[in-house]
Write a protein that holds these residues in place. Sequence first.
Motif, short mmCIF file in Angstrom:
data_model
loop_
_atom_site.label_atom_id
_atom_site.label_comp_id
_atom_site.label_asym_id
_atom_site.label_seq_id
_atom_site.Cartn_x
_atom_site.Cartn_y
_atom_site.Cartn_z
N THR A 197 0.84 -1.19 0.00
CA THR A 197 0.00 0.00 0.00
C THR A 197 0.87 1.24 0.00
N PRO A 232 -4.78 1.81 -2.07
CA PRO A 232 -4.79 1.41 -3.48
C PRO A 232 -5.62 0.16 -3.73
N ASP A 259 -8.48 4.51 -4.19
CA ASP A 259 -8.09 5.09 -5.48
C ASP A 259 -8.63 4.27 -6.65
N GLN A 305 -9.62 -1.18 -11.04
CA GLN A 305 -8.44 -0.34 -10.95
C GLN A 305 -8.41 0.67 -12.10
#
Length: 295
Positions: free
Chosen positions: A4, A16, A52, A105
């Motif tokens: 991370t 993340p 994120d 992602q």
Amino acid sequence: MADTTVGDGDAIRTFPFPAGLSVGGVGMQVGPMGVGRTWHADAPLERVHRIDFHTVLLFTGGPVRHMVDFAEYEATAGDVLWIRPGQVHRFSKTSEYRGTVLTMQPGFLPRATVEATGLYRYDLPPLLHPDEARSAGLRAALEHLQREYEDTETLPPSLHTSVLRHCLTAFLLRLAHLAASSAEAAGRQADTTFTLFREAVERDFATNHSVSAYADALGYSRRTLVRAVRAATGQTPKGFIDRRVVLEAKRLLAHTELPIGRVGAAVGFPDPANFSKFFHQHTDMTPAAFRAELR
């Protein structure tokens, strides 16, 4: 779980995408909601945190209360909650989350798909209420995506990833159509004046709080800007700017250790007293009291 990257006390902690938990290490995950899910050991879901990556929750039960950017949303069976990268959110301790969760992602999909699906339309509401026909289409697309995601034997890895991208695109196009089909969303998207203003505020709110300055920069009269923003949001341009400044201040107060004076400076108030006065006017709380309430 992947390593991370979290900020220090001067930046919002951002967790993340947990790539280490993905089947085959691909840039997405899909599966049932369940107890104990987390992005990182230091980010318990019932505490305010920021991620994120994109998260889409399709509920089969409810009601569920979920906080996104300090607004409480209540979802029930058939509803969809779409949380975008950078948004601060918190799961409810008292709600039972049932349904399917998709995480993705940034960068997993090509740019053309990102633009077509409006992945970064932060002006759209997180909570969506599809009718039965659209809900059935979303469920079918998500079930297909989940089957392909879990099937790692039929295709070689490169083709498996390509198939996932296509299936994910199909689901997101349905989701984007749902988000944009509401009258409010369609009105906002069609209003070029408001769209340009919104983008300018998102870019410059930390340094520019002046309606006249935005109007001049965009080449509109102040009256034209007022009409466009009021038609799209029901607010004045000044109210729209102030809400964005307050949101960022709340994020920094909740999720960093920055001194209150530096929080104020980060959102355009070099004088701490002026920042405290502004924040209190818009929240009925002092910055210190707001921070204490979340700790």
